[in-house]
Design an enzyme around this catalytic site. Structure first.
Site, PDB file in Angstrom:
ATOM      1  N   GLU A  77       0.836  -1.193   0.000  1.00 19.97           N
ATOM      2  CA  GLU A  77       0.000   0.000   0.000  1.00 19.97           C
ATOM      3  C   GLU A  77       0.872   1.246   0.000  1.00 19.97           C
ATOM      4  OE1 GLU A  77      -2.369   0.720   3.509  1.00 19.97           O
ATOM      5  OE2 GLU A  77      -3.200   2.572   2.667  1.00 19.97           O
ATOM      6  N   ASP A 145       9.930   6.572  14.547  1.00 19.93           N
ATOM      7  CA  ASP A 145       9.656   7.944  14.140  1.00 19.93           C
ATOM      8  C   ASP A 145      10.027   8.827  15.328  1.00 19.93           C
ATOM      9  OD1 ASP A 145       6.611   9.626  12.965  1.00 19.93           O
ATOM     10  OD2 ASP A 145       8.581  10.392  13.537  1.00 19.93           O
ATOM     11  N   ASP A 147      10.909  12.421  16.975  1.00 13.61           N
ATOM     12  CA  ASP A 147      10.597  13.824  16.740  1.00 13.61           C
ATOM     13  C   ASP A 147      11.241  14.701  17.802  1.00 13.61           C
ATOM     14  OD1 ASP A 147       7.991  15.257  15.173  1.00 13.61           O
ATOM     15  OD2 ASP A 147       8.843  16.304  16.895  1.00 13.61           O
ATOM     16  N   CYS A 164      18.041  23.557  15.227  1.00 13.28           N
ATOM     17  CA  CYS A 164      19.344  24.083  14.846  1.00 13.28           C
ATOM     18  C   CYS A 164      20.374  23.017  15.159  1.00 13.28           C
ATOM     19  CB  CYS A 164      19.647  25.363  15.608  1.00 13.28           C
ATOM     20  SG  CYS A 164      19.943  25.054  17.363  1.00 13.28           S
ATOM     21  N   CYS A 167      20.469  21.713  19.026  1.00 11.37           N
ATOM     22  CA  CYS A 167      19.528  20.716  19.534  1.00 11.37           C
ATOM     23  C   CYS A 167      19.506  19.457  18.673  1.00 11.37           C
ATOM     24  CB  CYS A 167      18.137  21.289  19.733  1.00 11.37           C
ATOM     25  SG  CYS A 167      17.490  22.265  18.392  1.00 11.37           S
ATOM     26  N   SER A 196      13.588  13.536   8.543  1.00 12.41           N
ATOM     27  CA  SER A 196      12.151  13.635   8.295  1.00 12.41           C
ATOM     28  C   SER A 196      11.783  14.930   7.601  1.00 12.41           C
ATOM     29  CB  SER A 196      11.376  13.527   9.609  1.00 12.41           C
ATOM     30  OG  SER A 196      11.476  14.753  10.308  1.00 12.41           O
ATOM     31  N   ARG A 198      12.057  18.051   8.759  1.00 12.66           N
ATOM     32  CA  ARG A 198      11.926  19.232   9.603  1.00 12.66           C
ATOM     33  C   ARG A 198      12.674  19.045  10.910  1.00 12.66           C
ATOM     34  NH1 ARG A 198       6.400  22.357  11.242  1.00 12.66           N
ATOM     35  NH2 ARG A 198       5.716  20.243  11.651  1.00 12.66           N
ATOM     36  N   ARG A 199      12.102  18.234  11.782  1.00 11.47           N
ATOM     37  CA  ARG A 199      12.698  18.196  13.110  1.00 11.47           C
ATOM     38  C   ARG A 199      12.841  16.793  13.667  1.00 11.47           C
ATOM     39  NH1 ARG A 199       7.060  20.534  15.111  1.00 11.47           N
ATOM     40  NH2 ARG A 199       5.998  18.535  15.095  1.00 11.47           N
ATOM     41  N   HIS A 335       0.659   0.573   9.532  1.00 12.57           N
ATOM     42  CA  HIS A 335       1.033   1.950   9.827  1.00 12.57           C
ATOM     43  C   HIS A 335       1.670   2.523   8.576  1.00 12.57           C
ATOM     44  CE1 HIS A 335       4.166   4.803  11.316  1.00 12.57           C
ATOM     45  NE2 HIS A 335       3.168   5.228  12.041  1.00 12.57           N
ATOM     46  N   HIS A 344       9.510  17.976   2.451  1.00 17.62           N
ATOM     47  CA  HIS A 344       8.650  18.420   3.545  1.00 17.62           C
ATOM     48  C   HIS A 344       7.974  19.733   3.150  1.00 17.62           C
ATOM     49  CE1 HIS A 344       7.174  19.527   7.413  1.00 17.62           C
ATOM     50  NE2 HIS A 344       7.608  18.396   7.929  1.00 17.62           N
TER      51      HIS A 344
END
Lengths: 434, 450
Positions: A77, A145, A147, A164, A167, A196, A198-199, A335, A344
């Site tokens: 899928e 995943d 984040d 940045c 972090c 991913s 972004r972050r 999932h 993104h």
């Protein structure tokens, strides 16, 4: 995000493409920073590695060996998120070109990869009638995943969506803890780490054993990584009593120690204000220790760790920063996770693979963006279409994807297909003798 | 397995030293009565385990509880019949619990737990013998292998405070086979293999047991729906269909030898030993001098079960009702039904006091006071009633939590525990049980203070 499922395709889109002048490098080539359907059209047309994704998802079932399962790719899928949040689930394709054409035509803002089902997802309704759960996921990569927002209470340089280099260290730590555990403890070999966009990071574990894990087994792996065993509402108390750690925790602590002393402390100034160290003290269940620490910190306001404090400090930080409880291992087979090499929408950055062995060198702020890539295409001038990606910043990522992940994976898959085919032959031969 | 009528042929079966694995239905003959009774006994064990788990009992307690339940319910006068009872009851319950997804899930869970606890109680030799029966992809780790992972093994053992013994056997098992041990970080894993100590092997075995039973249940369900249910519609099917919802406790239909209560003490006893449902009815009766039919039945039969003799019951109800309707009307309209409850009128059935299950599923209407307060009262009223019973705020909250999750009997059990200051392990499932347990507690308190 509202999702509305429709079964039909979308309208065609007009493209307005600038003709690059030979070798000219000027504002003409500059592409304003943006994320839109037109840019995506070019990206999917020239850069997105359709064939590589197809090869990956086929896991060696390319029809070249008699033992191949020709239905395999078609039972996977995919889901597309289109413009206006229209969400198309249960997309399936039985060839590389069908996948590629559909992506080029529909120009999805996001492509997600779901499980391999027992039958072609497009035919699921036919099987639902028999009511015996004949349409069911049978294989799915083990995915993580991770984040940045899960670490919000230990990062003070940015918050929320910002990220940045400072972090990002927390992500590096996560990779350095999880990757060796997956390889050494669980024996997995085919692991892909992806930015991913972004972050955060995604981790795809693609070994056959991993793909066939049941939901219960996935849960147990999630638990293995979880340091906090309490629930979200309870004070996050962890026992400090035993000084002996499970090898996984010990390894994790060592990684952390290295970073903590080098990096995190000065970057995050974890102890510098009362508010911050109170948060840390909350983690420790032992009153006598907390009151002692509070006293010490109140005395010297500057961030400092003395040798005596180190013993206690290391505990808090192992626990706090390895808040792997929130590192979401997807515990369910059905999932859907964003495919690598997507863009993104909020940052325009490409979801590029990360080399776990050099993850400390990864810089999320230097990841190529959609507009930058288009600029590079514009500058590239004439050349064969096939290699256009190789002359952009994306080239490095795609080559890395192929050499460090895809090729070893496919080699191993083919071996497996061959072995199981031979084993079947052997078995049927012996059972024929009478 | 053959079900036969009343005549019984003795069957000789080798006494099996290890736990039965229920791999296949044995060639035994079962009496029809035993078919149901054995199943009910086993069901008591399973429900007891379910109850213990839902109360959050720890593993050690659960082990002992399971052992206790098993010994209490699964005995048999004839020692050689003990194993048969075990096997037969399991297979009967398979029929009962294979029929829906929810039933299967429950049965699978409880049987696996039961198996696990029983296995933990076995001696090591028996445990090892049992392991041989399973098709486990494990093998004892060689000395060379153990040497290479020694450090890791030591660390893991230390991490839960059990220093590594010198010559412990470790089994090398693919980590997927032992999800519980991996999740709890109770094993050292390396390159996809978990090194499982002998005493952890139970986990392995239980997983296999569960997986096998799960498949068997699906097959059983198919057979049931396709052939058995129809074939047995006059014999086994009604029994099977009734089994999972049956009340399994004593029915309190046999009155005690001596009256437990006398009318003089009834007010005092109502306060100390009646469950909330009966206390409410009793108080309303005192207040209104009347109860509607549902209330009269529920309270009246309860009092009968408690040991109130017919003459005393008549006197009691008459004393109340005559204040409202007059004594002639009482004699004319109400006395008959009291006598009826005691089996002295009409078809002379000796009615049994209502179990919690029956009370919970009743439907009190306007002007009714029967039913189960935990189910039928509003939150406000229930809180007030619990307060009147003397529960602390904390206890009230715990009870309300159970109520919100629709565990009405657990709520009543918590109330019992709060009122009496002791724990009630068996859980309340009959108002008369509440009463007799309460009396037991109070009597033992009296004795200890003497």
């Amino acid at each position: 995000m509202t999702k509305e499922e429709i079964e039909n395709g979308t309208a065609d889109m007009e493209i307005d493409q600038r003709e690059p002048l030979n070798g000219e490098r000027s504002e003409l080539n500059a592409v304003p920073d943006d994320f839109n359907a037109n840019y995506l059209k070019v990206y999917y047309g020239k850069l997105f590695p359709h064939a590589d994704i197809f090869k990956w998802m086929s896991y060696g079932n390319d029809g070249k060996h008699p033992g191949c399962d020709e239905s395999y790719f078609g039972r996977r899928e995919f889901s597309f998120t289109l413009d206006n949040d229209i969400y198309l689930r249960f997309q399936s394709f039985n060839s590389a070109s069908k996948l590629e054409n559909s992506i080029k035509e529909k120009c999805p803002f996001k492509v997600d990869i779901g499980p391999v089902y027992s039958v072609d997802p497009a035919k699921r309704h036919a099987y639902a009638q028999s009511g015996n759960n004949v349409f069911t996921p049978v294989e799915k990569e083990l995915v993580f995943d991770i984040d940045m927002t899960d670490y919000d209470d230990v990062r003070y340089c940015c918050s929320g969506a910002d990220v940045c280099l400072k972090c990002w260290t927390l992500m590096t730590i996560a990779i350095k803890v999880i990757d060796p555990a997956l390889r050494d403890d669980f024996g997995f070999n085919h692991i892909l780490w992806v930015y991913s966009g972004r972050r955060g990071v995604h981790c795809w574990v693609c070994d056959a054993k991993a793909r066939r894990l049941t939901n219960e087994q996935r849960s147990s792996i999630a638990e293995y990584f979880r340091v906090y065993k309490g629930n979200e509402n309870s004070q996050k108390k962890v026992s400090l009593i035993s000084s002996a750690l499970h090898p996984f925790l010990l390894r994790s602590y060592k990684v952390l120690e290295e970073f903590f002393e080098g990096n995190l402390l000065s970057n995050q100034s974890l102890f510098s204000t009362e508010e911050r160290y109170e948060k840390i003290l909350e983690m420790i269940p032992d009153e006598s220790i907390t009151s002692e620490l509070r006293g010490k910190w109140q005395d010297n306001k500057k961030s400092s760790i003395s040798k005596e404090n180190i013993n206690v400090d290391r505990w808090k930080h192992v626990k706090k920063i390895l808040k792997s409880g929130k590192q979401k291992v997807s515990k369910h087979m059905n999932h859907l996770l964003k495919a690598p090499f997507c863009i993104h929408p909020k940052t325009g950055r490409v979801c590029v693979p990360i080399d776990p062995n050099r993850c400390e060198e990864f810089d999320p702020t230097a990841v190529p963006t959609l507009s930058k890539l288009l600029e590079e295409i514009n500058m590239g001038g004439l050349g064969t279409d096939d290699d256009e990606w190789d002359r952009t910043s994306l080239g490095k990522s795609i080559r890395f994807f192929r050499s460090s992940f895809l090729q070893p994976l496919l080699k191993s898959c083919k071996e497996e297909i061959e072995n199981s085919y031979n084993a079947k032959l052997q078995h049927s031969k012996t059972s024929l003798t009478w | 397995m053959e079900i036969i009528g009343s005549q019984r042929k003795p069957v000789h079966i080798d006494v099996v030293p290890t736990l039965p694995l229920y791999r296949s239905a044995p060639p035994l003959e079962v009496r029809l009565e035993d078919f149901e009774l054995y199943a009910m006994d086993r069901l008591r064990v399973l429900k007891g385990i379910a109850d213990g788990l839902s109360r959050g009992k720890k593993s050690e307690e659960m082990k002992n509880l399971a052992d206790h339940l098993w010994k209490a319910n699964m005995r048999h006068l004839d020692a050689s019949e003990v194993v048969n009872k075990d096997i037969i009851s399991h297979f009967v319950l398979r029929l009962v619990y294979s029929r829906t997804e929810d039933l299967r899930k429950w049965f699978l869970s409880m049987e696996t737990n039961l198996f696990r606890y029983r296995l933990l109680f076995e001696r090591p030799e028996a445990q090892r013998a049992l392991m041989a029966e399973f098709d486990l992809p494990y093998r004892a780790a060689s000395n060379a292998e153990l040497e290479s992972v020694k450090e890791g093994l030591k660390q893991v053992a230390q991490s839960f405070g059990q220093p590594l013994a010198a010559d412990v056997i470790f089994y090398k098992v693919p980590f997927e086979e032992v999800p519980e041990l991996v999740a709890g970080r109770r094993v050292f894993i390396h390159k996809g293999y978990a090194y499982v100590a002998m005493n952890q092997v139970v986990s392995l075995v239980a997983t296999q047991f569960r997986s096998h039973l799960s498949k068997a249940l699906i097959l059983t369900n198919r057979k049931w729906t396709s052939t058995i249910r129809e074939q047995e519609k006059d014999r086994l099917t009604p029994i099977v269909e009734a089994l999972c919802s049956s009340y399994l406790g004593p029915d309190y239909s046999q009155p005690r030898e001596f009256a437990e209560i006398s009318i003089k003490d009834i007010d005092q006893i109502a306060k100390s030993s009646f469950p909330l449902c009966m206390r409410h009815l009793f108080e309303k009766l005192r207040e209104d001098h009347h109860l509607k039919h549902g209330g009269r039945m529920q309270l009246g039969l309860f009092l009968k079960g408690v040991g109130l003799k017919l003459e005393d019951a008549l006197a009691f109800w008459k004393a109340e009702f005559s204040q409202r309707v007059g004594s002639e009307r009482f004699d004319k309209e109400y006395a008959y039904s009291i006598r009826h409850n005691y089996g002295r009128e009409g078809k002379r059935t000796d009615y049994t006091p209502y179990s919690c299950q029956k009370i919970i599923t009743s439907a009190p209407g306007v002007g009714d006071h029967h039913g189960c307060p935990y189910r039928h009262f509003s939150e406000e009223n229930l809180r007030a009633a619990l307060g009147k019973m003397g529960l602390s705020n904390r206890a009230v909250e715990d009870v309300m939590d159970k109520v919100r999750n629709r565990h009405y009997q657990l709520a009543c059990t918590l109330t019992f525990e709060a009122v009496h200051g002791t724990s009630c392990d068996a859980g309340i499932n009959h108002p008369n049980q509440y009463f007799s347990d309460s009396q037991k507690v109070l009597q033992s308190k009296n004795q200890s203070t003497v």
